[in-house]
Design an enzyme around this catalytic site. Structure first.
Site, PDB file in Angstrom:
ATOM      1  N   GLU A 164       0.800  -1.236   0.000  1.00  0.00           N
ATOM      2  CA  GLU A 164       0.000   0.000   0.000  1.00  0.00           C
ATOM      3  C   GLU A 164       0.830   1.282   0.000  1.00  0.00           C
ATOM      4  O   GLU A 164       0.619   2.169   0.827  1.00  0.00           O
ATOM      5  CB  GLU A 164      -0.974  -0.011   1.193  1.00  0.00           C
ATOM      6  CG  GLU A 164      -1.890  -1.219   1.192  1.00  0.00           C
ATOM      7  CD  GLU A 164      -2.864  -1.239   2.368  1.00  0.00           C
ATOM      8  OE1 GLU A 164      -2.755  -0.378   3.256  1.00  0.00           O
ATOM      9  OE2 GLU A 164      -3.738  -2.126   2.387  1.00  0.00           O
ATOM     10  N   ASN A 205       2.130  -5.232  -3.171  1.00  0.00           N
ATOM     11  CA  ASN A 205       0.721  -5.552  -2.882  1.00  0.00           C
ATOM     12  C   ASN A 205      -0.062  -4.275  -2.567  1.00  0.00           C
ATOM     13  O   ASN A 205       0.411  -3.420  -1.814  1.00  0.00           O
ATOM     14  CB  ASN A 205       0.709  -6.479  -1.644  1.00  0.00           C
ATOM     15  CG  ASN A 205      -0.634  -7.112  -1.348  1.00  0.00           C
ATOM     16  OD1 ASN A 205      -1.233  -7.739  -2.229  1.00  0.00           O
ATOM     17  ND2 ASN A 205      -1.114  -6.976  -0.124  1.00  0.00           N
ATOM     18  N   HIS A 241     -10.257  -6.137  -2.202  1.00  0.00           N
ATOM     19  CA  HIS A 241     -11.329  -5.894  -1.228  1.00  0.00           C
ATOM     20  C   HIS A 241     -12.433  -5.168  -2.001  1.00  0.00           C
ATOM     21  O   HIS A 241     -12.410  -3.945  -2.139  1.00  0.00           O
ATOM     22  CB  HIS A 241     -10.821  -5.050  -0.059  1.00  0.00           C
ATOM     23  CG  HIS A 241      -9.794  -5.749   0.759  1.00  0.00           C
ATOM     24  ND1 HIS A 241     -10.094  -6.864   1.516  1.00  0.00           N
ATOM     25  CD2 HIS A 241      -8.466  -5.531   0.934  1.00  0.00           C
ATOM     26  CE1 HIS A 241      -8.998  -7.288   2.126  1.00  0.00           C
ATOM     27  NE2 HIS A 241      -8.000  -6.499   1.779  1.00  0.00           N
ATOM     28  N   GLU A 269      -6.201 -10.740  -1.317  1.00  0.00           N
ATOM     29  CA  GLU A 269      -7.014 -10.508  -0.110  1.00  0.00           C
ATOM     30  C   GLU A 269      -8.501 -10.431  -0.464  1.00  0.00           C
ATOM     31  O   GLU A 269      -9.232  -9.585   0.042  1.00  0.00           O
ATOM     32  CB  GLU A 269      -6.576  -9.215   0.597  1.00  0.00           C
ATOM     33  CG  GLU A 269      -5.094  -9.175   0.890  1.00  0.00           C
ATOM     34  CD  GLU A 269      -4.634  -7.961   1.707  1.00  0.00           C
ATOM     35  OE1 GLU A 269      -5.491  -7.235   2.250  1.00  0.00           O
ATOM     36  OE2 GLU A 269      -3.416  -7.748   1.796  1.00  0.00           O
ATOM     37  N   ASP A 271     -12.241 -10.252  -0.826  1.00  0.00           N
ATOM     38  CA  ASP A 271     -13.553 -10.313  -0.188  1.00  0.00           C
ATOM     39  C   ASP A 271     -14.478  -9.369  -0.953  1.00  0.00           C
ATOM     40  O   ASP A 271     -14.011  -8.442  -1.617  1.00  0.00           O
ATOM     41  CB  ASP A 271     -13.541 -10.039   1.322  1.00  0.00           C
ATOM     42  CG  ASP A 271     -12.764  -8.813   1.763  1.00  0.00           C
ATOM     43  OD1 ASP A 271     -12.664  -7.847   0.982  1.00  0.00           O
ATOM     44  OD2 ASP A 271     -12.272  -8.798   2.911  1.00  0.00           O
TER      45      ASP A 271
HETATM   46  C1  XIL Z   1      -6.221  -6.294   8.324  1.00  0.00           C
HETATM   47  C2  XIL Z   1      -6.534  -7.458   9.244  1.00  0.00           C
HETATM   48  O1  XIL Z   1      -7.407  -8.361   8.604  1.00  0.00           O
HETATM   49  C3  XIL Z   1      -7.159  -6.953  10.526  1.00  0.00           C
HETATM   50  O2  XIL Z   1      -7.325  -8.021  11.455  1.00  0.00           O
HETATM   51  C4  XIL Z   1      -6.268  -5.890  11.138  1.00  0.00           C
HETATM   52  O3  XIL Z   1      -6.902  -5.336  12.281  1.00  0.00           O
HETATM   53  C5  XIL Z   1      -5.974  -4.794  10.136  1.00  0.00           C
HETATM   54  O4  XIL Z   1      -5.403  -5.361   8.971  1.00  0.00           O
HETATM   55  N1  XIL Z   1      -4.931  -4.697   3.674  1.00  0.00           N
HETATM   56  C6  XIL Z   1      -3.939  -5.514   4.132  1.00  0.00           C
HETATM   57  C7  XIL Z   1      -4.179  -6.365   5.306  1.00  0.00           C
HETATM   58  O5  XIL Z   1      -2.893  -5.611   3.502  1.00  0.00           O
HETATM   59  O6  XIL Z   1      -3.019  -6.557   6.074  1.00  0.00           O
HETATM   60  C8  XIL Z   1      -5.270  -5.827   6.184  1.00  0.00           C
HETATM   61  O7  XIL Z   1      -5.538  -6.778   7.201  1.00  0.00           O
HETATM   62  C9  XIL Z   1      -6.499  -5.530   5.361  1.00  0.00           C
HETATM   63  C10 XIL Z   1      -6.203  -4.492   4.326  1.00  0.00           C
END
Ligand code: XIL
Length: 466
Positions: A164, A205, A241, A269, A271
């Site tokens: 990020e 990422n 996401h 990741e 969802d």
């Molecule tokens: C999130 C976790 O799922 C949570 O449990 C934590 O509180 C915060 O981080 N992008 C990412 C992940 O790269 O590491 C994040 O994970 C979600 C967004």
């Protein structure tokens, strides 16, 4: 009037050896009595030369219902939190791998590969890093990477080296690393990671880089310049996401353009969140969205795998971060498989071992309908069913009724998008007050959960219009 047209559909999965029931026209066909006969998502993905995995977190590893799914369904695990800087180097020079190691050990015990996540990120970063003098920060970052990636050398297949680092408009995020080290910190991080673990694939990422746009353009330009300069980068992670109904239309094209630069791509990741509560229409949209994502990855050879950001709605980060949203994953809170699970299953080449049985009845108003019954999820002691009513007539329905018989002691429990009544083994479902009108050739779907302890054959459902 009534012409039963039992129809069964089954396509053999690449890795599914066992099939259940007998294919027969005009008869109800047995659905699998347990999901065990079906291949897992991990197996299906492997047959396509990919992995399908899940993130996980340490607290859930003590929940046996959870670990039963985590350990069996997935071919890959991402350490959801406990390899982050806050956990691995909470105080300068003091490293702690206790929790990260637990997850890696779980994965190894279940023959799962591990994605390491993440070495350099502005979040979940201990306060002490923020106060490191500018002249020392490069050394601190290199030391962190050398230690953490060194510790996990040989146990992770990928590292999310930098996470990020870009803003939505494509400029660099003003993290402490950017502010104190300047643009070169990302390249430095990748060089340090390669030195620490030469065999791990090194990923950049980020989120909101799934489609083509200012942010993904910036990442694209960085990767291209890294390749030109010989900075070691092997892959780009698209976090994904996503929001219900908003899978970027350029997803496949975007994956392809990264691949064309000579790097791998992973969906890291995934969802797909919705306003809660769920309903059948949202579930159907979500299933379509998951299918789109899986298909986009499968369309590009260098898209190496897909990871969901945990797998059950009861263990998702979404509700705590996006108030009013959730239900973003492929299993419900009770580890029942959602329509999104079956969409992934089918997109990965899995068989639909559920069967459909339809019967047409022409009722009043000149309209007729079919009912298509499908078991969308089956678990120990329970199941989820779904019936789609289609108007086969030339005029709109004003109402519909679907009936079937539960021959094996199953029950129908909670039901949505319809009004249920039961009389012994007979189940009758009438339209709800909002979905009795179905246009010619239109459909409406209701769903339900129920209990089933033995076999759960798919019944012959009849449909009548009014
Ligand atoms: C999130 C976790 O799922 C949570 O449990 C934590 O509180 C915060 O981080 N992008 C990412 C992940 O790269 O590491 C994040 O994970 C979600 C967004």
């Amino acid at each position: 009037m009534s012409a039963p047209t039992g129809r069964a559909r089954r396509v053999l999965a690449a890795t599914a050896a066992a099939v259940v029931g007998t294919l027969a026209v005009g008869m109800a066909v047995a659905a699998p009595s347990s999901a065990a006969a079906e291949p897992t998502l991990g197996q299906l993905a492997a047959a396509k030369g990919r992995y399908f995995g899940s993130a996980t977190d340490n607290p859930t590893l003590t929940n046996s219902a959870y670990t039963a799914v985590l350990g069996s369904e997935f071919g890959q695990i991402t350490v959801g939190n406990t390899q982050k800087w806050q956990y691995t180097e909470p105080r300068r020079g003091q490293f702690d791998y206790t929790q990260g190691d637990q997850i890696v050990a779980f994965a190894q015990a279940h023959n799962q590969i591990v994605r390491g996540h993440t070495l350099v990120w502005h979040n979940q970063l201990p306060d002490w890093v923020t106060s490191v003098p500018a002249g020392e920060l490069l050394g601190v970052m290199r030391n962190h990477i050398a230690n953490v990636a060194g510790h996990y050398k040989g146990t992770v297949v990928h590292w999310d080296v930098v996470n990020e680092a870009f803003e939505e408009n494509g400029t660099r995020r003003q993290s402490v690393f950017q502010q104190k080290l300047g643009d070169s910190y990302i390249a430095e991080a990748f060089k340090a990671a390669r030195a620490a673990d030469p065999n791990a694939k090194l990923y950049y990422n980020d989120y909101n880089i799934e489609g083509i746009g200012a942010k993904s353009d910036a990442v694209y330009n960085m990767v291209r310049s890294f390749k030109q300069q010989g900075i070691p980068i092997d892959g780009v992670g698209l976090q994904a996401h996503l929001v219900l109904g908003q899978v970027p239309s350029s997803l496949r094209q975007n994956i392809q353009r990264f691949a064309d630069l000579g790097v791998d791509v992973a969906i890291t990741e995934l969802d797909i969140r919705m306003r809660t509560p769920r309903d059948a229409a949202k579930d159907a949209q979500q299933a379509a969205d998951y299918r789109t994502v899986v298909n986009a990855c499968l369309a590009v050879t260098r898209c190496v795998g897909i990871t969901v950001w945990d797998f059950s709605d009861g263990y998702s980060w979404i509700p705590s971060v996006f108030p009013g949203e959730g239900a973003a994953l492929i299993y419900d809170e009770n580890f029942g498989k959602k329509p999104s699970y079956w969409a992934v299953f089918e997109a990965l080449g899995g068989t639909t071992t559920t069967t459909t049985t339809t019967t047409t009845t022409t009722g009043g108003n000149g309209a007729g309908c079919t009912a298509t019954y499908r078991v969308v999820g089956q678990w120990n002691g329970g199941y989820q069913g779904e019936v789609t009513v289609r108007n086969t007539g030339a005029t709109a329905t004003t109402g519909w009724t679907v009936r079937w018989t539960l021959a094996q002691g199953q029950t129908v429990g909670s039901l949505w998008n319809g009004v249920v009544s039961t009389n012994g083994q007979e189940v009758t479902v009438r339209n709800a007050n909002y979905n009795g009108t179905v246009a010619p050739n239109g459909t409406t779907t209701f769903g339900f959960t129920g209990s089933s302890t033995g076999t759960n054959p798919v019944p012959t459902a009849t449909c009548t219009t009014s």
